[in-house]
Design a protein around this motif. Structure first.
Motif, mmCIF file in Angstrom:
data_model
loop_
_atom_site.group_PDB
_atom_site.id
_atom_site.type_symbol
_atom_site.label_atom_id
_atom_site.label_comp_id
_atom_site.label_asym_id
_atom_site.label_seq_id
_atom_site.Cartn_x
_atom_site.Cartn_y
_atom_site.Cartn_z
ATOM 1 N N ASP A 42 2.141 1.758 -3.415
ATOM 2 C CA ASP A 42 1.085 2.209 -4.319
ATOM 3 C C ASP A 42 0.705 3.674 -4.077
ATOM 4 O O ASP A 42 0.342 4.385 -5.004
ATOM 5 C CB ASP A 42 -0.179 1.350 -4.137
ATOM 6 C CG ASP A 42 0.034 -0.084 -4.618
ATOM 7 O OD1 ASP A 42 0.984 -0.307 -5.395
ATOM 8 O OD2 ASP A 42 -0.740 -0.966 -4.213
ATOM 9 N N GLU A 43 0.762 4.088 -2.821
ATOM 10 C CA GLU A 43 0.230 5.411 -2.479
ATOM 11 C C GLU A 43 1.251 6.530 -2.559
ATOM 12 O O GLU A 43 0.895 7.700 -2.496
ATOM 13 C CB GLU A 43 -0.380 5.369 -1.066
ATOM 14 C CG GLU A 43 -1.678 4.577 -1.034
ATOM 15 C CD GLU A 43 -2.266 4.482 0.360
ATOM 16 O OE1 GLU A 43 -1.604 4.953 1.307
ATOM 17 O OE2 GLU A 43 -3.383 3.954 0.483
ATOM 18 N N ASN A 44 2.523 6.179 -2.637
ATOM 19 C CA ASN A 44 3.551 7.217 -2.705
ATOM 20 C C ASN A 44 4.258 7.139 -4.058
ATOM 21 O O ASN A 44 4.850 6.116 -4.393
ATOM 22 C CB ASN A 44 4.568 7.022 -1.580
ATOM 23 C CG ASN A 44 3.948 7.282 -0.213
ATOM 24 O OD1 ASN A 44 3.841 8.422 0.208
ATOM 25 N ND2 ASN A 44 3.518 6.229 0.461
ATOM 26 N N GLN A 65 0.832 -1.198 0.000
ATOM 27 C CA GLN A 65 0.000 0.000 0.000
ATOM 28 C C GLN A 65 0.873 1.257 0.000
ATOM 29 O O GLN A 65 0.581 2.225 -0.710
ATOM 30 C CB GLN A 65 -0.903 -0.026 1.235
ATOM 31 C CG GLN A 65 -2.033 0.982 1.154
ATOM 32 C CD GLN A 65 -2.886 0.959 2.419
ATOM 33 O OE1 GLN A 65 -2.746 0.085 3.271
ATOM 34 N NE2 GLN A 65 -3.774 1.925 2.540
#
Lengths: 132, 73
Positions: free
Chosen positions: A15-17, A12
């Motif tokens: 994916d998010e950064n 995650q």
């Protein structure tokens, strides 16, 4: 549901950064020469990036390497893809390709305005968003 | 304890057509330059993985650090 929450948290974070560096120590206080050089290359380009210190829990490194099929630290991810470790980042930096890989303007001339603040990161991994 | 020469042999055996130069000041930290036709069409990450895969389980142990530079000859 996955039975591996830590691996999920790492995925995650990747994916998010948009730009995320897994390293030993922090950009301010790197605990390994390879991590220090890699963080310094990013900082020299004034690019905001998330950094995760893998040292507090050995399982972070284990799960990260299992997920990335990459045995060593640091590991740099851009847009969810593993760009490489210290050697590849150094090579990209030396050849001038790094800004393009990171999706930023080359540092020559007027530096692009630094984005005002990156998204807050999930706590479990101790991610810190930083401006170079 | 592995030697630079051992690493060179193992890389050249594992990757067909590879030519490796391996240096080590202490038989713990290694720097390898590997040129191989098999790297053609692969990303740097994939090229480095091919070399790392040879030493699975030894990196971080007997081989404390392996610095890599790969190229297609």
């Amino acid at each position: 549901m996955s039975e591996n929450p830590l691996r999920d948290a790492i995925q995650q974070a990747i994916d998010e950064n948009e730009i995320i560096l897994f390293m030993k120590g922090t950009p301010e206080q790197p605990m390994c020469g390879f991590s220090a050089r890699t963080a310094a290359a990013l900082q020299s380009l004034d690019v905001p990036f998330a950094a995760v210190d893998i040292l507090p829990d050995p399982r972070i490194r284990q799960e990260l390497s299992a997920l990335s099929s990459w045995p060593t630290i640091p590991q740099l991810f851009v847009k969810g893809e593993l760009v490489g470790g210290a050697d590849i980042v150094a090579e990209l930096y030396a050849s001038g390709e790094l800004p393009e890989v990171l999706g930023v303007d080359a540092p020559e001339g007027a530096p692009a305005e630094a984005p005002a603040g990156a998204d807050p990161a999930p706590a479990p991994l101790g991610i810190e968003n930083r401006l170079g | 304890m592995p030697t630079a020469d051992e690493l060179k042999q193992r890389i050249e055996t594992a990757i067909p057509g590879a030519t490796a130069t391996v240096e080590s000041p202490d038989d713990v930290h290694f720097a390898a330059h590997v040129a191989a036709p098999a790297f053609a069409g692969l990303t740097r990450v994939q090229q480095h993985r091919m070399v790392y895969d040879i030493f699975t389980g030894e990196l971080g142990g007997a081989i404390h650090a392996l610095s890599l530079k790969t190229e297609v000859p």
